[in-house]
Design an enzyme around this catalytic site. Structure first.
Site, mmCIF file in Angstrom:
data_model
loop_
_atom_site.group_PDB
_atom_site.id
_atom_site.type_symbol
_atom_site.label_atom_id
_atom_site.label_comp_id
_atom_site.label_asym_id
_atom_site.label_seq_id
_atom_site.Cartn_x
_atom_site.Cartn_y
_atom_site.Cartn_z
ATOM 1 N N ASP A 149 0.811 -1.217 0.000
ATOM 2 C CA ASP A 149 0.000 0.000 0.000
ATOM 3 C C ASP A 149 0.842 1.263 0.000
ATOM 4 O OD1 ASP A 149 -2.172 -1.651 0.057
ATOM 5 O OD2 ASP A 149 -2.960 -0.953 1.987
ATOM 6 N N HIS A 283 -18.772 -31.974 -12.905
ATOM 7 C CA HIS A 283 -20.199 -31.750 -12.620
ATOM 8 C C HIS A 283 -20.569 -32.505 -11.346
ATOM 9 C CE1 HIS A 283 -24.505 -31.337 -13.296
ATOM 10 N NE2 HIS A 283 -24.609 -32.625 -12.995
HETATM 11 C C1 FAD Z 1 -11.052 -3.063 5.850
HETATM 12 C C2 FAD Z 1 -10.122 -3.542 4.786
HETATM 13 C C3 FAD Z 1 -10.417 -4.719 4.102
HETATM 14 C C4 FAD Z 1 -9.552 -5.185 3.139
HETATM 15 N N1 FAD Z 1 -9.868 -6.351 2.499
HETATM 16 C C5 FAD Z 1 -9.015 -6.837 1.583
HETATM 17 C C6 FAD Z 1 -9.278 -8.083 0.950
HETATM 18 O O1 FAD Z 1 -10.290 -8.737 1.195
HETATM 19 N N2 FAD Z 1 -8.398 -8.538 0.035
HETATM 20 C C7 FAD Z 1 -7.269 -7.840 -0.286
HETATM 21 O O2 FAD Z 1 -6.493 -8.301 -1.127
HETATM 22 N N3 FAD Z 1 -6.979 -6.659 0.302
HETATM 23 C C8 FAD Z 1 -7.826 -6.142 1.227
HETATM 24 N N4 FAD Z 1 -7.539 -4.949 1.824
HETATM 25 C C9 FAD Z 1 -6.293 -4.252 1.451
HETATM 26 C C10 FAD Z 1 -5.111 -4.923 2.144
HETATM 27 O O3 FAD Z 1 -5.356 -4.998 3.531
HETATM 28 C C11 FAD Z 1 -3.836 -4.136 1.865
HETATM 29 O O4 FAD Z 1 -3.672 -3.914 0.477
HETATM 30 C C12 FAD Z 1 -2.640 -4.910 2.366
HETATM 31 O O5 FAD Z 1 -2.761 -5.147 3.753
HETATM 32 C C13 FAD Z 1 -1.355 -4.107 2.087
HETATM 33 O O6 FAD Z 1 -0.261 -4.757 2.686
HETATM 34 P P1 FAD Z 1 0.963 -3.902 3.216
HETATM 35 O O7 FAD Z 1 1.939 -4.896 3.745
HETATM 36 O O8 FAD Z 1 1.413 -2.945 2.183
HETATM 37 O O9 FAD Z 1 0.380 -2.985 4.377
HETATM 38 P P2 FAD Z 1 -0.251 -3.413 5.777
HETATM 39 O O10 FAD Z 1 -0.945 -4.731 5.694
HETATM 40 O O11 FAD Z 1 -1.034 -2.215 6.221
HETATM 41 O O12 FAD Z 1 1.018 -3.628 6.704
HETATM 42 C C14 FAD Z 1 1.787 -2.551 7.165
HETATM 43 C C15 FAD Z 1 2.235 -2.898 8.561
HETATM 44 O O13 FAD Z 1 3.216 -1.973 8.990
HETATM 45 C C16 FAD Z 1 2.954 -1.589 10.305
HETATM 46 N N5 FAD Z 1 3.585 -0.281 10.534
HETATM 47 C C17 FAD Z 1 3.119 0.937 10.170
HETATM 48 N N6 FAD Z 1 3.997 1.906 10.528
HETATM 49 C C18 FAD Z 1 5.049 1.277 11.095
HETATM 50 C C19 FAD Z 1 6.290 1.707 11.664
HETATM 51 N N7 FAD Z 1 6.607 3.005 11.732
HETATM 52 N N8 FAD Z 1 7.124 0.783 12.152
HETATM 53 C C20 FAD Z 1 6.833 -0.530 12.100
HETATM 54 N N9 FAD Z 1 5.683 -0.999 11.578
HETATM 55 C C21 FAD Z 1 4.805 -0.114 11.093
HETATM 56 C C22 FAD Z 1 1.455 -1.593 10.409
HETATM 57 O O14 FAD Z 1 1.030 -1.728 11.747
HETATM 58 C C23 FAD Z 1 1.108 -2.819 9.565
HETATM 59 O O15 FAD Z 1 1.076 -3.998 10.318
HETATM 60 C C24 FAD Z 1 -8.389 -4.459 2.796
HETATM 61 C C25 FAD Z 1 -8.095 -3.262 3.472
HETATM 62 C C26 FAD Z 1 -8.949 -2.813 4.449
HETATM 63 C C27 FAD Z 1 -8.602 -1.525 5.163
#
Ligand code: FAD
Length: 304
Positions: A149, A283
């Site tokens: 993200d 099926h």
């Molecule tokens: C309500 C909701 C439902 C969703 N449903 C789906 C779904 O069904 N299917 C799907 O594919 N996607 C879904 N998504 C999107 C999905 O959750 C994200 O695209 C995915 O989690 C991105 O992964 P990431 O590792 O980039 O970020 P994240 O999963 O957000 O991980 C980032 C991590 O870094 C940590 N962090 C932040 N700042 C710091 C720091 N300074 N130091 C250390 N750690 C830190 C956070 O706590 C978090 O654990 C959904 C999102 C939401 C909000």
């Protein structure tokens, strides 16, 4: 409960809370639920109808004018959409107040990169805080890769995309030279009924100037859907008129989030509707809908 935002997250929580017995009103600023170009209009219409059947009230082209707390409840005043074009095109909302014990805000996502100290390694974010990276997911600082993200909405903010990006970034960090492709990314919406989409919608394909056609089959025509008692929904494929090459698949109904995987593979391999139609499907299964659909698209429907 009032849910502000009828996007993926808003609709998922609306389905969930309605199933648990909450009375839910969804307020969406655009003219339809799931206002994403990649989600076919027909899927959205079916979802909207099924949500209404489950007692969920859906207000589209609407906005929240104000919210105030009184006596343990939140009074949410509904007004025009905050988007001028939507507000002008839609009938006026009359300032009705909906009382709710809970308001769930499901609009927008923003970057959380302010306090990471990125500047100390020479990394600048863009104006909105997202981290730029090239096709190999290398960020602007040598040896630093970015995934997920934090790359922002110009990429795809989904968990399985983050996982794919993580694999590419790790390979490249270890000396590989892989590029990230976003050409075939399935999307899953966990509403009731669920939605699975991949590739172009019919509208997107036509807007791209492709000689696109589409065919639809209803889930209720399947034995397995009858056995499950889950009859609502349909599957649509979009394909090139001349060659039959698959361009996209849009399913709303039982198992849609799983079924989309087969079409993702077919899209990635450049399959035609004939390829899918000629593949024997077991099926009675829900997957038969893809064979029936492809056979229909190839002009040789089994049951039509
Ligand atoms: C309500 C909701 C439902 C969703 N449903 C789906 C779904 O069904 N299917 C799907 O594919 N996607 C879904 N998504 C999107 C999905 O959750 C994200 O695209 C995915 O989690 C991105 O992964 P990431 O590792 O980039 O970020 P994240 O999963 O957000 O991980 C980032 C991590 O870094 C940590 N962090 C932040 N700042 C710091 C720091 N300074 N130091 C250390 N750690 C830190 C956070 O706590 C978090 O654990 C959904 C999102 C939401 C909000």
């Amino acid at each position: 409960m009032v849910i502000v935002g009828g996007g993926v997250i808003g609709c998922e929580f609306a389905s969930l809370f309605a199933a648990l017995g909450s009375r839910v009103t969804v307020v969406e600023a655009m003219g339809r639920l799931l206002p994403l170009p990649g989600v076919d209009e027909a899927c959205v219409k079916t979802l909207h109808r099924e949500m209404k059947k489950r007692g969920i009230r859906v207000l589209t082209s609407a906005g929240v004018e104000s919210m105030e707390e009184a006596g343990g409840l939140c009074r949410v005043r509904i007004g025009a959409s905050p988007f001028a074009a939507e507000a002008a095109a839609a009938p006026k909302h009359d300032g009705e107040a909906v009382e709710a014990s809970c308001v769930l805000i499901c609009v927008g996502r923003r970057a959380n990169t302010d306090d990471l100290g990125l500047e100390r390694i020479g990394l600048e974010t863009d104006a909105r805080g997202w981290i730029p990276a090239d096709d190999r997911l290398q960020a602007a600082a040598e040896g630093v890769y970015a995934i997920g993200d934090a790359l922002g909405p110009d990429r795809v903010m989904l968990a399985h995309v983050a996982t794919a990006e993580g694999r590419i970034a790790a390979e490249n960090a270890l000396g590989g030279s892989l590029t990230m492709s976003y050409d075939v990314v399935p999307g899953a919406v966990f509403t009731s009924p669920e939605i699975g989409v991949v590739g172009l919608s019919e509208t997107e394909a036509l807007e791209a100037g492709l000689n696109a056609r589409a065919e639809t089959v209803l889930f209720r025509t399947l034995g397995k859907a009858q056995v499950l008692g889950e009859l609502a929904g349909e599957a649509k494929i979009v394909f090139e008129g001349k060659t039959g090459r698959l361009l996209g698949a849009h399913l709303v109904g039982p198992g849609a989030t799983d079924l989309v995987a087969e079409t993702a593979l077919a899209l990635r391999m450049g399959c035609s509707v004939r390829d899918v139609a000629d593949t024997i499907h077991a099926h009675p299964t829900l997957a038969e809908i893809l064979q029936e659909l492809s056979a229909k698209a190839a002009g040789r429907p089994f049951h039509a």
